[in-house]
Every structure is written in C-alpha cells, then in structure tokens.
Design a protein around this motif. Structure first.
Motif, PDB file in Angstrom:
ATOM      1  N   THR A  51       0.832  -1.204   0.000  1.00 13.88           N
ATOM      2  CA  THR A  51       0.000   0.000   0.000  1.00 13.88           C
ATOM      3  C   THR A  51       0.862   1.247   0.000  1.00 13.88           C
ATOM      4  N   SER A 282      -4.518   3.699  -2.949  1.00 15.29           N
ATOM      5  CA  SER A 282      -3.514   3.348  -1.952  1.00 15.29           C
ATOM      6  C   SER A 282      -3.203   4.518  -1.050  1.00 15.29           C
ATOM      7  N   GLY A 285      -5.766   4.610   1.302  1.00 16.10           N
ATOM      8  CA  GLY A 285      -5.553   3.496   2.230  1.00 16.10           C
ATOM      9  C   GLY A 285      -4.552   3.861   3.300  1.00 16.10           C
TER      10      GLY A 285
END
Lengths: 309, 275
Positions: A51, A282, A285
């Motif tokens: 990530t 990402s 995230g």
C-alpha cells in the motif's frame, strides 16, 4: 506497522531461547507459537508495504501507459478532494453515533433484563438475534420490507395515520444507514453489558439494599462502575467493526445520494475498484491506516490495559 | 436465580423487556412472513398479515442451481477458514496459556492490534496479489483471508479458555507415568474440547457473515451467500418474497448457532474481559 508499537512494543517474533516458567518448564514453545506469529506478521507487513509503495506510484489498472513515481501527488490530489474530508466526517458520525446509542440503550436494557421476569431466556434470545444476521440481509430487509417508500411497512403505517410516506434513504440517508447499524449492534452491546451485570456479586447488592440504597443508587454507584470494563471493551470492538462498515452502505445507498453516506471505506472502494486508480486508492488506504493507528493507540492505551492477560 | 425458590417477576421490567425484545426481533419475523407470500402479496400495501402461505419462493430458490452453489461456498469458506485458524491457533494459545513468559502479554496485545488494521487500507494490494496469483473469485483466497483476520480472535478466545484450566494436571499425569501423547489425548483433549468448539462456532459465525472481502474478491464461482443476497439490491428486480426466502435460508443456521453459544460468544467477543 505502527499498531505494533502502539500496543506496547510487543516483540515481532518470539526469542528462540526463552526462560520458561510454569509447569513442565523447558518445553520449547517456539514451534507452537511460530506459525501464528509468522502468518500474522506477513498478513500485517506485506499488504502494508505494498500500500505504501503504490501510494507513491502513478498506477491505473485501465491505462498501462500511466506509470512511474508520483511523489506526493496522489496525496495532494486526495487531500484537495472534498470527498475525502466529507467521508472522514461520515465515518466519525457513524462510529460515534452508533456507539453512543448502542451503549446507552444497551446499558438501560441490560439493567431491565437483569430483573427477574417471566420468559427471560426467550426474550433475551429474541433480543440478541439481529447480531447474527449477515449484514447484507439486514440491510436489504430494512431497505425493502421496512423503509421502502411505496411498499414498505413504515410507509403503510404512515398512510394509516394519514401521513405522507417518507423516502427514508433519500431524505435521511445517513440516519437510515445508522438505524440499520444500531439494530445490528445494540444486541451485541446488550449481550456484553448484560453478562457483566449478571456476574455481579449478589451479596454486595443485598448489603446495599439492607443499608437502604434505592435501586437507582445501586445502579449508578455499584452496577455501573462494575460494568465499566465491559463498556470499554464494547466500545473497542464496535469501533473496530464500525470504522470499516461496508456492506450496509453497498446494498442500500451505494454511498449516495451524492456523498451523503460515503464513509472512508466506501470512498476507497469507489476509487480503487470502480475507478481502477491504484495509486489514489492506496494513498487513501495509507490515510485510513494512519487514522486507524491513532484510534488504536488511543484504544490500547485506555482499553487494552484493562484486558486481563 | 434458579434455586427452586420462584422469584416474583417484576411486571413492569418484564413488560418493557418483552416489548423491546419483540421489536428487535420484528424485522426478522417480518422477513420470515414475507418469505411465505407470493411476489404480488409481498409488495402489497397495506401489508397482508393473514394470507395463504406458499412455499413457492423456497421451491424457486432451490430450483435455481446457483443457490446450492452459493450455500456450498459459504460452508466451504467458513468451515475451511475456521479449521485452519484452529489448527494454527490452538498450539499458540496452548503454549501462551500453559507456558507464559514475560512476553506473552505483549504478544497477545500485538495479535489483537493486527485486528485494528482496516481491511480497506490493504484492499488494493490484496486485490492485486489475488489477481496475480489467479485467486480472484476463488474460495482459496477467501479461506486464507478469513483465516488470517479471525486468527487473533481465535487465539484470544482459546487463550482465555486454556488459562482457566488446572495447570498442574499435566505434571500430575506425568508423575503417574503417562507419556506426553497419553497426556495430550486422554487428559488435555477432553478438557480443552469445549473451548475449541466454542471458538470454532464463533469463527464460523464471523466467516459466514463476512461481507467486505466476499463482495470485493468474488464474482460468480466463489461467491458466498452474503454476496448472493447483495445481488438482490439491484433496483430493477423487485423479488422481495424470493429475497426473503433466500435470506431466511442464509441466516437460519447461524442464528441457531448463535442462540446455542451466546454465553461462550461473550468471552470470545470481548477477548476474555467479560465472562
């Protein structure tokens, strides 16, 4: 990941030669512990590292021509996106709102159910049932059978008393989603708090009664403090699950209308799997993980300490 | 409570409690009712309370070859993931409960902290890893993910069970001349079985109802019941009666599991903090 350090700097892997205490000392526990520890380490580190890596890349699944490093552009883009701030607010409203409602109602209900009455066991089973219903089912039952503005039960009841039926999911989208979540989580809060009340020492209560304490006195001065650990654990578990509410939003509002019910989880889902923007998703995230770590640092400090290990 | 002395029930508390309990259960009961209506009756307003029940929805659902496949996927994923997490978690919990060190507490809290990692934060990499490994829409991926995300809970729950067992029992049987295998099979196993069974039950409940990964990583062939039910959310098809019947079938086994094991679930779902 930083949740590790947050939980008191636990070792990442057991030392091969530990001094064993307890019975049967000298037993080598490494082979017993290693599989769990190694698997959880991988589960934690590999996706996290990926990530982080993707968050700094230009990467779209639909367009292989876009590639290379992005620097902080994914984050910049994201932080300028009004949807991000909005989704954070929605997440917080859901988590705080549902926790406050379920804990308050759960405490009151636990106190009521703690009185002896006829058919207590059956009533309790009915009471906790919603917790075992899978989220997609509870969301659809509420959306269709109960809250539908044309054929739902609420619409029929409104018409019966001469009121205009309400299109709940368009007028009160967040409220409707939170109603479903409260219905799912109230049984959990109730079950935990009720169990805590039941474990109360009967003699202590008897003594208080003999001293002339009223039921309310007993509740606020003896029973509520006794439940404090159960309450903090309930907050912790609900927080873990409510931060990542997904299915209930997915099947009812799809995040809408507009961004009204888009929490952070749903926003990342939309960015990642619907827009195929790996880099942007990402980056979001990473933000989700940082937030979760702040929350978990707070939780471990206040709640996990109370866990009996 | 049950010492033969019939306690007088308190009528007010009892009435309130029953009203709340019935209200909470009402949506489930209403759904069960709807599952026995025809599609036309199900959307009728005002709703029918008295009607001639039909089993046509249940017949339709079983007639669709797919339903059994979804159900099978749910069973395979939850049983598979739960068995795996028990196989991996039991030794770890056993060693931490019976041979605790100064690191045990930290280790347990660290395991719990992996549970706080938001699934959505790692959605993208997990999705890509599954894609590259050819595991999109496969039961294997969901079994592994469910196993890993439930492992901390399983270990905690097992740990709290094992911790309460009499520790000197191993020592005692050893002195009596039993070898390690005999100790494990004849002494320890009967003692730990209830704890393992409850942990397994909780694991199955959590996997069965898991929705995030099921919705994101499956399409047709590996989709469990959660995903099947979600497919009813499409606005064009108003199949409420059928949806209700499918939902009843999907939640019935877990509801019964939950009723049976409510007491043990508390200790699992609170990481042993409430018993």
């Amino acid at each position: 990941m930083s949740a590790t350090t947050a939980s008191g700097g636990a070792p990442a892997s057991p030392k091969p030669r530990q001094k064993k205490k307890g019975p049967g000392g000298g037993v080598n526990t490494l082979p017993l512990l290693a599989p769990s520890v190694i698997l959880l380490l991988i589960w934690m580190i590999v996706p996290l590292a990926m990530t982080l890596f993707f968050a700094f890349r230009r990467y779209n699944l639909l367009n292989p021509m876009i590639h290379g490093w992005a620097g902080f552009r994914n984050f910049e883009f994201l932080l300028k996106d009004p949807a991000l701030l909005h989704s954070l607010v929605v997440s917080v409203i859901i988590v705080v709102g549902v926790i406050v409602i379920t804990i308050c109602l759960g405490t009151v209900l636990a106190a009521i159910f703690n009185q002896p009455f006829r058919g207590q066991g059956v009533a309790r089973v009915l009471m906790i049932s919603p917790f075992f219903v899978m989220p997609t089912v509870s969301a659809l039952v509420w959306k269709n059978l109960l809250l539908d503005p044309v054929s739902g039960l609420f619409a029929a009841m409104f018409r019966m008393v001469g009121l205009q039926p309400v299109a709940w999911f368009s007028v009160f989208p967040l409220g409707s989603v939170m109603t479903i979540l409260c219905w799912e989580w109230l049984p959990y809060a109730f079950l935990i708090l009720f169990t805590a009340l039941q474990s109360m020492d009967e003699e202590q209560l008897e003594a208080a009664r003999l001293d002339g304490a009223s039921a309310l006195d007993i509740f606020f001065n003896i029973q509520l403090p006794h439940m404090s650990r159960a309450i903090s654990v309930t907050i912790m578990i609900e927080m873990i699950f409510l931060l990542s509410v997904f299915a209930e939003i997915y099947v009812t509002t799809g995040g809408g209308p507009g961004y009204a019910t888009t929490n952070l989880t749903f926003l990342i889902y939309q960015r990642a799997l619907l827009a195929f923007n790996v880099g942007g998703a990402s980056a979001a995230g990473v933000i989700a993980i940082i937030l979760a770590n702040i929350v978990s640092a707070f939780l471990t400090r206040s709640v996990a300490k109370r866990l009996e290990v | 409570m049950s010492y033969g002395v019939a306690k007088k029930g308190s009528p007010i508390a009892g009435t309130i409690a029953w009203i709340v309990a019935l209200l909470m259960f009402f949506p489930i009961a209403w759904m069960v009712l709807a599952s026995f209506k025809t599609e036309v009756q199900a959307v009728q307003s005002p709703p029918l309370i008295i009607f001639h029940p039909t089993l046509i929805n249940y017949r339709d659902i079983f007639a669709e070859a797919n339903y059994l496949q979804f159900a099978w996927n749910s069973i395979a994923i939850s049983v598979g993931a739960t068995l795996l997490s028990l196989i991996i978690g039991v030794p770890a919990a056993f060693s931490m409960a019976f041979y605790p060190t100064h690191r045990t507490r930290g280790l347990l809290l660290w395991m719990l902290s992996t549970k706080m990692l938001p699934a959505v934060g790692v959605l993208v990499p997990i999705y890509l890893l599954c894609r590259d490994a050819g595991l999109l829409d496969s039961k294997t991926a969901l079994i592994i993910i469910n196993m890993l995300s439930n492992l901390p809970i399983a270990i905690w729950m097992l740990y709290t069970f094992f911790r309460d067992l009499p520790k000197d029992i191993i020592e005692a049987s050893r002195i009596d001349g039993a070898n390690l295998r005999q100790v494990l099979v004849h002494v320890l196993l009967p003692l730990v079985m209830p704890g393992i069974a409850s942990t397994g039950l909780l694991g199955i409940i959590l996997c069965w109802n898991e929705a995030f990964w099921s919705l994101n990583l499956t399409a047709h062939s590996a989709a469990p019941l959660t995903a099947f039910i979600a497919s009813f959310s499409a606005p064009q098809g108003l199949f409420w009666a059928k949806l209700s019947a499918a939902s009843v079938l999907a939640i019935a086994p877990i509801l019964i599991f939950g009723w049976i094991s409510q007491k043990q679930l508390v200790s699992g779902l609170t990481f042993g903090a409430v018993k």
